[in-house]
Design a protein around this motif. Structure first.
Motif, PDB file in Angstrom:
ATOM      1  N   THR A   1       2.192   3.928  -7.618  1.00 35.30           N
ATOM      2  CA  THR A   1       2.544   4.652  -8.840  1.00 35.30           C
ATOM      3  C   THR A   1       3.968   4.273  -9.240  1.00 35.30           C
ATOM      4  O   THR A   1       4.881   4.299  -8.413  1.00 35.30           O
ATOM      5  CB  THR A   1       2.441   6.172  -8.647  1.00 35.30           C
ATOM      6  N   VAL A   2       4.140   3.932 -10.520  1.00 35.62           N
ATOM      7  CA  VAL A   2       5.445   3.534 -11.051  1.00 35.62           C
ATOM      8  C   VAL A   2       5.787   4.457 -12.222  1.00 35.62           C
ATOM      9  O   VAL A   2       4.998   4.589 -13.168  1.00 35.62           O
ATOM     10  CB  VAL A   2       5.442   2.072 -11.518  1.00 35.62           C
ATOM     11  N   TYR A   3       6.973   5.076 -12.158  1.00 37.34           N
ATOM     12  CA  TYR A   3       7.418   6.013 -13.182  1.00 37.34           C
ATOM     13  C   TYR A   3       8.655   5.478 -13.911  1.00 37.34           C
ATOM     14  O   TYR A   3       9.547   4.915 -13.290  1.00 37.34           O
ATOM     15  CB  TYR A   3       7.814   7.356 -12.554  1.00 37.34           C
ATOM     16  N   ASP A   4       8.714   5.692 -15.219  1.00 36.02           N
ATOM     17  CA  ASP A   4       9.951   5.535 -16.005  1.00 36.02           C
ATOM     18  C   ASP A   4      10.621   4.187 -15.752  1.00 36.02           C
ATOM     19  O   ASP A   4      11.831   4.111 -15.479  1.00 36.02           O
ATOM     20  CB  ASP A   4      10.923   6.663 -15.664  1.00 36.02           C
ATOM     21  N   SER A   5       9.863   3.108 -15.881  1.00 39.32           N
ATOM     22  CA  SER A   5      10.362   1.787 -15.496  1.00 39.32           C
ATOM     23  C   SER A   5      10.019   0.725 -16.535  1.00 39.32           C
ATOM     24  O   SER A   5       9.131   0.919 -17.374  1.00 39.32           O
ATOM     25  CB  SER A   5       9.772   1.378 -14.137  1.00 39.32           C
ATOM     26  N   GLU A   6      10.746  -0.398 -16.452  1.00 39.87           N
ATOM     27  CA  GLU A   6      10.439  -1.594 -17.243  1.00 39.87           C
ATOM     28  C   GLU A   6       9.844  -2.650 -16.326  1.00 39.87           C
ATOM     29  O   GLU A   6      10.450  -2.995 -15.306  1.00 39.87           O
ATOM     30  CB  GLU A   6      11.701  -2.157 -17.899  1.00 39.87           C
ATOM     31  N   LEU A   7       8.676  -3.154 -16.709  1.00 44.80           N
ATOM     32  CA  LEU A   7       7.974  -4.165 -15.918  1.00 44.80           C
ATOM     33  C   LEU A   7       7.802  -5.395 -16.798  1.00 44.80           C
ATOM     34  O   LEU A   7       6.945  -5.429 -17.686  1.00 44.80           O
ATOM     35  CB  LEU A   7       6.615  -3.625 -15.458  1.00 44.80           C
TER      36      LEU A   7
ATOM     37  N   ARG B   1       0.834  -1.191   0.000  1.00 48.52           N
ATOM     38  CA  ARG B   1       0.000   0.000   0.000  1.00 48.52           C
ATOM     39  C   ARG B   1       0.878   1.254   0.000  1.00 48.52           C
ATOM     40  O   ARG B   1       1.908   1.295   0.673  1.00 48.52           O
ATOM     41  CB  ARG B   1      -0.892   0.038   1.257  1.00 48.52           C
ATOM     42  N   ASN B   2       0.455   2.235  -0.773  1.00 49.22           N
ATOM     43  CA  ASN B   2       1.115   3.548  -0.780  1.00 49.22           C
ATOM     44  C   ASN B   2       2.586   3.424  -1.177  1.00 49.22           C
ATOM     45  O   ASN B   2       3.501   3.590  -0.369  1.00 49.22           O
ATOM     46  CB  ASN B   2       0.978   4.231   0.584  1.00 49.22           C
ATOM     47  N   VAL B   3       2.792   3.122  -2.448  1.00 49.68           N
ATOM     48  CA  VAL B   3       4.132   2.860  -2.988  1.00 49.68           C
ATOM     49  C   VAL B   3       4.392   3.800  -4.163  1.00 49.68           C
ATOM     50  O   VAL B   3       3.524   4.004  -5.017  1.00 49.68           O
ATOM     51  CB  VAL B   3       4.253   1.394  -3.456  1.00 49.68           C
ATOM     52  N   GLU B   4       5.609   4.345  -4.230  1.00 48.74           N
ATOM     53  CA  GLU B   4       6.052   5.144  -5.368  1.00 48.74           C
ATOM     54  C   GLU B   4       7.397   4.610  -5.838  1.00 48.74           C
ATOM     55  O   GLU B   4       8.336   4.498  -5.045  1.00 48.74           O
ATOM     56  CB  GLU B   4       6.159   6.613  -4.991  1.00 48.74           C
ATOM     57  N   ILE B   5       7.488   4.281  -7.120  1.00 46.81           N
ATOM     58  CA  ILE B   5       8.689   3.669  -7.690  1.00 46.81           C
ATOM     59  C   ILE B   5       9.136   4.483  -8.902  1.00 46.81           C
ATOM     60  O   ILE B   5       8.330   4.833  -9.772  1.00 46.81           O
ATOM     61  CB  ILE B   5       8.428   2.210  -8.110  1.00 46.81           C
ATOM     62  N   HIS B   6      10.445   4.759  -8.973  1.00 49.64           N
ATOM     63  CA  HIS B   6      11.041   5.471 -10.104  1.00 49.64           C
ATOM     64  C   HIS B   6      12.214   4.653 -10.651  1.00 49.64           C
ATOM     65  O   HIS B   6      12.977   4.056  -9.897  1.00 49.64           O
ATOM     66  CB  HIS B   6      11.578   6.837  -9.658  1.00 49.64           C
ATOM     67  N   ASN B   7      12.366   4.658 -11.969  1.00 52.61           N
ATOM     68  CA  ASN B   7      13.587   4.154 -12.624  1.00 52.61           C
ATOM     69  C   ASN B   7      13.923   2.723 -12.208  1.00 52.61           C
ATOM     70  O   ASN B   7      15.037   2.416 -11.784  1.00 52.61           O
ATOM     71  CB  ASN B   7      14.773   5.071 -12.292  1.00 52.61           C
ATOM     72  N   ALA B   8      12.963   1.836 -12.367  1.00 57.21           N
ATOM     73  CA  ALA B   8      13.173   0.439 -11.997  1.00 57.21           C
ATOM     74  C   ALA B   8      13.199  -0.445 -13.245  1.00 57.21           C
ATOM     75  O   ALA B   8      12.540  -0.154 -14.247  1.00 57.21           O
ATOM     76  CB  ALA B   8      12.077  -0.034 -11.054  1.00 57.21           C
ATOM     77  N   VAL B   9      13.969  -1.531 -13.149  1.00 59.09           N
ATOM     78  CA  VAL B   9      13.901  -2.618 -14.125  1.00 59.09           C
ATOM     79  C   VAL B   9      13.532  -3.862 -13.339  1.00 59.09           C
ATOM     80  O   VAL B   9      14.336  -4.362 -12.539  1.00 59.09           O
ATOM     81  CB  VAL B   9      15.225  -2.813 -14.878  1.00 59.09           C
ATOM     82  N   ILE B  10      12.319  -4.343 -13.544  1.00 54.93           N
ATOM     83  CA  ILE B  10      11.783  -5.442 -12.747  1.00 54.93           C
ATOM     84  C   ILE B  10      11.483  -6.609 -13.670  1.00 54.93           C
ATOM     85  O   ILE B  10      10.601  -6.534 -14.536  1.00 54.93           O
ATOM     86  CB  ILE B  10      10.521  -4.998 -11.984  1.00 54.93           C
TER      87      ILE B  10
END
Length: 281
Positions: A179-185, A157-166
């Protein structure tokens, strides 16, 4: 503050109930619970090899340390911890904790790591191997994550992710306010049963992404060629750049893409069944 340097400790609870303690180049060898029920602890250039070395610790700074494979379940029930420039080779770290910050940390066995953490900050972190990292975590901020562990980020809950490669499978299930920004999922079955999942400038790959989602939002996202049957039974507002292979039975909302390979609407669609699907061309 008392300083201990260039020493080795082993056995059962060798530093039990220590307070205002700095350890420099200290080895915690085989045994259990090297530092337990402690507060105001600094560890620099230390080597941890025994089980459960940092349980019930309030206030700690861990820098340039190594946790061996035998140091499993090393850090539980602790709060107000900062860890920097460390390598972790043991599984099942960081459980039932509050206010944990990691920076420049590599976890080579991320099996069942980060469970029940409230107030988690991660910057420049690598997660490798294992399953189910980040379960039931809340109030999380992540920047520059590289993850190759399966089933990451469920029930959070209540997560913010930037610049991730998952690179994973079944990620972001049952999450809320993420919310996930600028990432590869990358991986199958992304974001099923999520609520208020928001993806911005993300690239998505894997089969059947983003199904059974409530209040799903995508902004300026792209999809890999293998993404099929997306958005089934989801309420969604999606701005997709480029092509998406197939869309199946979205419940409601609006989906815009540059091009769509196949739109599947069949007798199994759920109400209100009024999603607008269109291309820019």
């Amino acid at each position: 503050m008392t300083t201990i340097q260039d020493k080795t400790f082993g056995g059962e609870r060798p530093l039990f109930e220590s307070h205002h303690l700095e350890l420099i180049n200290v080895n915690i060898t085989t045994g259990e619970s090297g530092l337990k029920e402690c507060s105001d602890i600094i560890c620099r250039h230390c080597h941890f090899d025994g089980k459960y070395p940092l349980w019930h610790v309030d206030g700690s700074l861990i820098e340039d340390c190594y946790f061996a494979p035998a140091a499993r379940s090393a850090i539980w029930y602790s709060q107000n911890m900062v860890m920097r420039n460390c390598t972790i080779d043991g599984p099942k770290f960081f459980r039932e904790m509050k206010d944990l910050t990691l920076e420049d940390v590599t976890i080579n066995d991320a099996d069942e790591t980060f469970w029940g953490v409230d107030g988690l900050v991660m910057k420049n972190v690598v997660l490798q191997g294992g399953t189910y990292p980040l379960i039931h975590c809340s109030n999380v901020r992540i920047d520059n994550l590289k993850c190759d562990s399966n089933y990451i980020c469920q029930y959070c809950r209540n997560v913010e992710i930037h610049n991730a490669v998952i690179n994973t499978k079944d990620s972001f299930w049952e999450v809320e306010n993420v919310t996930v920004y600028d990432s590869e999922l990358n991986g199958e079955y992304l974001g099923w049963h999520s609520k208020n999942l928001h993806l911005v400038n993300c690239h998505i790959s894997g089969e059947q992404p983003l199904c059974y989602a409530e209040n799903l939002v995508l902004e300026n996202c792209t999809f890999d060629a293998g993404c099929d049957r997306a958005f089934e039974y989801s309420s969604v507002e999606a701005d997709i750049r480029g092509h998406i292979e197939s869309i199946k039975n979205p419940a409601t909302g609006h989906i815009m893409a540059d091009s769509i390979g196949e739109i599947i609407i069949d007798e199994n669609i759920k109400g209100p069944a009024d999603c607008v699907i269109e291309t820019r061309n």
